[in-house]
Design a protein around this motif. Structure first.
Motif, PDB file in Angstrom:
ATOM      1  N   LEU A 174      -0.196   9.169   5.675  1.00  0.00           N
ATOM      2  CA  LEU A 174       0.990   8.397   5.342  1.00  0.00           C
ATOM      3  C   LEU A 174       2.149   9.255   4.870  1.00  0.00           C
ATOM      4  O   LEU A 174       3.283   9.041   5.258  1.00  0.00           O
ATOM      5  N   ALA A 175       1.871  10.209   3.970  1.00  0.00           N
ATOM      6  CA  ALA A 175       2.948  11.014   3.393  1.00  0.00           C
ATOM      7  C   ALA A 175       3.384  12.065   4.395  1.00  0.00           C
ATOM      8  O   ALA A 175       2.620  12.950   4.725  1.00  0.00           O
ATOM      9  N   ARG A 176       4.627  11.978   4.836  1.00  0.00           N
ATOM     10  CA  ARG A 176       5.019  12.838   5.941  1.00  0.00           C
ATOM     11  C   ARG A 176       6.510  13.115   5.925  1.00  0.00           C
ATOM     12  O   ARG A 176       7.315  12.231   5.677  1.00  0.00           O
ATOM     13  N   LEU A 177       6.913  14.361   6.194  1.00  0.00           N
ATOM     14  CA  LEU A 177       8.320  14.736   6.346  1.00  0.00           C
ATOM     15  C   LEU A 177       8.710  14.640   7.815  1.00  0.00           C
ATOM     16  O   LEU A 177       7.869  14.743   8.696  1.00  0.00           O
ATOM     17  N   GLN A 223       0.828  -1.211   0.000  1.00  0.00           N
ATOM     18  CA  GLN A 223       0.000   0.000   0.000  1.00  0.00           C
ATOM     19  C   GLN A 223       0.859   1.255   0.000  1.00  0.00           C
ATOM     20  O   GLN A 223       0.586   2.213  -0.729  1.00  0.00           O
ATOM     21  N   LEU A 224       1.916   1.249   0.820  1.00  0.00           N
ATOM     22  CA  LEU A 224       2.782   2.413   0.869  1.00  0.00           C
ATOM     23  C   LEU A 224       3.541   2.598  -0.442  1.00  0.00           C
ATOM     24  O   LEU A 224       3.737   3.732  -0.901  1.00  0.00           O
ATOM     25  N   GLN A 225       3.941   1.490  -1.053  1.00  0.00           N
ATOM     26  CA  GLN A 225       4.619   1.598  -2.336  1.00  0.00           C
ATOM     27  C   GLN A 225       3.686   2.177  -3.392  1.00  0.00           C
ATOM     28  O   GLN A 225       4.101   2.986  -4.231  1.00  0.00           O
ATOM     29  N   GLN A 226       2.415   1.770  -3.343  1.00  0.00           N
ATOM     30  CA  GLN A 226       1.429   2.327  -4.270  1.00  0.00           C
ATOM     31  C   GLN A 226       1.271   3.831  -4.038  1.00  0.00           C
ATOM     32  O   GLN A 226       1.189   4.623  -4.986  1.00  0.00           O
TER      33      GLN A 226
END
Length: 921
Positions: free
Chosen positions: A900-903, A753-756
């Motif tokens: 999910l997307a996070r710095l 899922q994260l790769q997607q």
């Protein structure tokens, strides 16, 4: 009755029309007794008052019409126009006209209107006028009091009601008369507006029973009248105005058409012309009128006005000359020349709004405080600094550099703004009671730096604090089950390791080295010191004021008063020192076109935006942001959009939703992005669709990577001797539970899922930046760049700040890049009466509230460094909470598996929580 009220008797026109629903009770209560009085007095025939001679007619306002807005005279012309003003307006008018004409309006009036401070859609006004009759007779004067209230339910429409009361100076004067009028004004576009008025809605009766008049005075009906005017602005602003209107009297059927012209060739100078004709229906027939009607026909029935207006910002004056004559329409003979001098009208306006001026005022020196400002307040400051470049009044700027918030990108933008001011010919000086690294970085853009004797220069170098919680979590029996995509995506390391990986260590140190080199270069270039000497002084820091002076890092050690005197001596002029003001500028366009600013500040999440001020946590909800983007794109006044991003990322789903909306908008309107302190991971995902991306050299950006997972607290349950039983159908039903670890299959599924999500991130950036996905992946893997480094990686287009992005957006929209076209801010902060009242409390919004609209003399700090020290309570809160904010932010992230997307939340250099309340744009 005196000759003032003597009008042609036309029984067929004096029949009362069907009563209107508005004011019907008052109509019957007043009109029926008057009919009885008129029937008992054979000589007292009911007579009409044509609008041009009604006793309720106000002082003549040449060049003004009911479609106009935002003028002092709107109170009596059309109160609906009061809502267009953004402050208070005061006017004085005197019109001296010749007598025995078809037009009234002789007299003097005072006019005042005010946009209500807390009820933003309401405006109130009042006027007192002393009127003299247009016809010779025993009446010398009578007074008129007008009160008006206007409401703007929508930005393009305003409604108003006014109440008028007459009072007399003698027994022969009309007094005791009350009347109600209603008005409306509609802005069709920046090229056109409509105005409508219904005068004397209640149609009051002038009779001995209702007014203080001689007993032998006959009853006289003051009839209703209606007026409609259309105003056109071919250039889209006030430089050229054309208007035409018509007033119609209900009973006498009199028509009063008018036409106006305004020409404003240069700022502060206006030329006007107006023509009007009074058309009596009796003059248009073939049958000769009787003697009474002929007497009216022989009076002046057309009028021409020519005028000149001069504006000096908050004060303006006008002078109009009036010519009048007899049109000769109809069979009535002429008894006087067809044209002649009719009189003059003089007006004076004083306003809190600043009009375009011939002369804006004396030269001045402006003080600018850069400390303690929130992100939104800093945007306002940057735009004001750009405006100062073109302000001819400003000779010098004094920057009080202390307590700068934000990161080095904010310092970059301020430094650039000060450099532009110097390039524009302004003298720029800096003063402080104590300088930090960032404060001094900004101050080096000034030509001279003054430091208070009790102050210091805390030039000590740069650092980033990184916290690792693995051992602490092990003690609690808690394990972070996190999966990362990208070798440089280092946030999970804070919870899964006790020290950084080599990749993370190299990336962080690279950011420090890049910014340190920029700091040294700035000091070297602007202070004229060798680089090795600058590094040596940094190693010796912090420095006292005298040591900083000896090292040539500052130019003088002086108190605030001494600094003021020294600057005036350097400039060679005793300039007054004033604060940076927010002037309410008089609108020159009804619907001006400009650029929308959509501000994204905080962590990106789904749903609505939220804020926790005390700990500096902010989230930008995708729903709120998409609504703001839709509103900006659908606003016809918005020609281009600047997306200002100050976000470390957040939800991948939210970022994708916003990015899709931006790709859609970019097809319709120019879309430019300005990156603030940090725009990485999800923040950069959102920036990718913009046609042009601006970043400051110190902006932290990139981090094209993704991670996700959960916290496994099953060890904590074992330590506490708590037994967990799960009742479920489906082996993965509780996979997101914090009380058990992932299975290998679940961990594999999470990675897929994260790769997607990562692939979607890469594809979005590739599409927006016009790069191949392979090239984006090489720049991705969670790698973080400074703005300077991102430019070399083609992740941004230009190095520049917020103002540069606005100039580019204006250029793409076909507007003047350095012009004064307005900025529209989104999302607009919800406002209420309570919020407005709280915002006025002393000091509540001290750092962000705009200054007074009229510049007032100010002084620099009185010479003590402690005056510029931060508030102790706030400093303690920052010290205690600051290091915890990244962990708390990430903990909230782990509770929401969609984010999910996070710095890395701790990448900001010298982080300070931003808990300032937001100003109302």
């Amino acid at each position: 009755m005196s000759t003032e009220f003597r009008q042609p008797v036309r029984p067929r026109l004096c029949r009362r029309p069907a009563p209107h629903r508005v004011g019907s009770l008052r109509y019957w209560a007043v009109f029926v007794p008057a009919l009885g009085l008129a029937a008992g007095l054979p000589a007292a025939q009911a007579q009409t008052q044509i609008p041009s001679q009604s006793v309720l007619h106000s002082v003549t306002q040449p060049g003004q019409g009911i479609a106009d807005a935002g003028e002092p005279w709107s109170v009596v012309v059309n109160p609906a126009g009061m809502t267009q003003a953004r402050g208070w307006l005061f006017g004085l008018r005197h019109s001296e006209l010749s007598t025995d004409t078809g037009f009234s309006g002789r007299g003097t009036g005072l006019y005042l209107s005010r946009h209500l401070p807390y009820l933003t859609n309401l405006a109130a006004g009042g006027a007192v006028e002393l009127l003299r009759p247009a016809i010779s007779g025993p009446v010398r004067w009578h007074g008129k009091l007008t009160l008006a209230l206007a409401y703007r339910p929508r930005p393009w429409v305003s409604l108003a009601v006014s109440y008028a009361h007459l009072f007399g100076g003698s027994t022969a004067s009309p007094s005791g008369i009350d009347s109600v009028s209603v008005g409306a004004r509609v802005t069709i576009s920046r090229f056109a507006a409509l105005g409508a008025m219904l005068y004397d809605l209640s149609a009051p009766l002038l009779s001995p029973a209702t007014a203080t008049l001689p007993a032998a005075t006959p009853a006289s009906l003051i009839e209703r009248s209606y007026e409609l005017e259309a105003l056109m602005r071919p250039t889209g602003d006030s430089r050229l105005e054309l208007a035409t209107g018509l007033r119609f009297a209900e009973a006498s059927r009199t028509l009063w058409p008018r036409a106006r012209l305004w020409l404003r060739p240069v700022s502060g100078l206006g030329i006007s012309a107006e023509g009007s004709v009074l058309l009596d229906p009796s003059q248009l027939g073939a049958t000769p009128p009787d003697a009474a009607i002929a007497s009216l026909s022989r009076r002046l029935d057309y009028r021409v006005m020519l005028g000149l207006t001069l504006d000096f910002a908050h004060v303006g004056a006008d002078l109009h000359a009036l010519l009048a004559g007899t049109s000769g329409i109809g069979p009535a003979p002429r008894s006087q020349p067809t044209a002649g001098f009719h009189g003059i009208s003089v007006g004076l306006r004083v306003s809190s709004e600043a009009y375009r001026a011939l002369w804006a005022g004396p030269s001045r020196m402006v003080r600018i405080d850069v400390g303690g400002r929130s992100a939104e307040s800093m945007l306002w400051l940057l735009t004001r600094l750009r405006r100062l470049e073109h302000d001819r009044r400003v000779r010098a700027i004094v920057v009080v550099a202390a307590g700068l918030r934000g990161t080095w990108a904010t310092a970059d933008e301020l430094r650039q703004a000060l450099s532009r001011l110097r390039a524009a010919g302004k003298r720029v000086f800096a003063y402080s009671g104590g300088l930090s690294n960032k404060d001094y970085y900004v101050a080096t853009a000034a030509e001279r730096i003054f430091l208070d004797p009790e102050g210091s220069l805390r030039l000590t170098g740069l650092n980033i604090d990184a916290f690792y919680f693995r051992e602490a979590l092990d003690r609690l029996g808690v394990r972070a089950e996190l999966v990362q995509i990208g070798a440089y995506k280092s946030t999970p390391e804070s919870y899964t390791r006790s020290e950084p990986t080599e990749a993370a260590r190299t990336m962080r140190q690279g950011l420090i080295d890049d910014q340190f080199a920029r700091l040294v270069s700035a000091i070297k270039g602007w202070r004229g010191l060798p680089a090795d000497k600058v590094e040596e002084l940094i190693e010796q820091g912090p420095l006292t004021a005298q040591r900083a002076l000896s090292a040539k890092l500052v130019d003088a050690v002086a108190t605030g008063e001494q600094t003021e005197l020294a600057i005036r001596e350097i400039v060679g002029e005793a300039l007054p020192l004033v604060g940076l003001s927010v002037e309410n500028e008089h609108a020159t366009s009804y619907a001006p076109v400009g650029v929308a600013i959509v501000h994204m500040h905080g962590d990106l999440t789904g749903g609505r935006s939220r804020e926790i001020p005390l700990v500096g946590l902010r989230s930008v909800g995708a729903e709120t942001l998409v609504e703001a983007l839709d509103a900006a794109s659908q606003n016809p006044q918005v020609r281009a959009i600047v997306l200002r991003i100050n976000s470390p990322g957040g939800s991948a789903t939210a970022a994708e939703v916003v990015a899709r909306k931006l790709f859609e908008i970019a097809k319709r309107k120019p879309l430019v992005c300005s990156l603030g302190d940090i725009a990485a991971s999800g923040g950069y995902w959102v920036a990718a669709p913009c046609s042009t991306i601006f970043a400051s050299p110190s902006t932290i950006t990139g981090s094209i990577g993704i991670f996700g997972g959960k916290v496994d607290a099953s060890g904590l349950l074992d330590w506490a001797r708590v037994r967990r039983l799960s009742f479920q159908r489906g082996s993965h039903a509780d996979q997101d539970s914090p009380f058990r670890p992932y299975t290998d299959a679940e961990r594999t599924n999470l990675r897929e899922q994260l790769q997607q999500g990562y692939d979607r991130f890469v594809a979005t950036v590739a599409r927006g930046r016009r790069m191949s996905e392979k090239d984006v992946d090489e720049r991705g893997q969670g790698r973080v760049f400074s703005g300077q480094q991102a430019l070399a990686q083609r992740l941004v287009d230009q190095l520049g700040g917020f103002n540069d992005a606005i100039a580019e957006a204006r250029r793409r929209a076909g507007l003047d890049p350095e012009g004064r076209s307005p900025l529209f801010y989104y999302p607009q902060r919800p406002s209420s009466l309570l919020i407005e009242l709280l915002s006025t409390l002393p000091g509540l919004l001290e750092a962000t509230a705009p200054a007074a609209s009229h510049p007032q003399p100010v002084t620099l700090f009185p010479g003590r460094a402690s005056d510029e020290a931060p508030d102790p309570a706030r400093q303690l809160l920052t010290t205690l909470v600051g290091p915890l904010v990244p962990g708390l932010s990430t903990a909230l992230l782990l509770l929401d598996h969609s984010r999910l997307a996070r710095l890395d939340p701790d990448l900001a250099l010298e982080p300070t929580p931003d808990g300032e309340p937001r100003p109302d744009w």
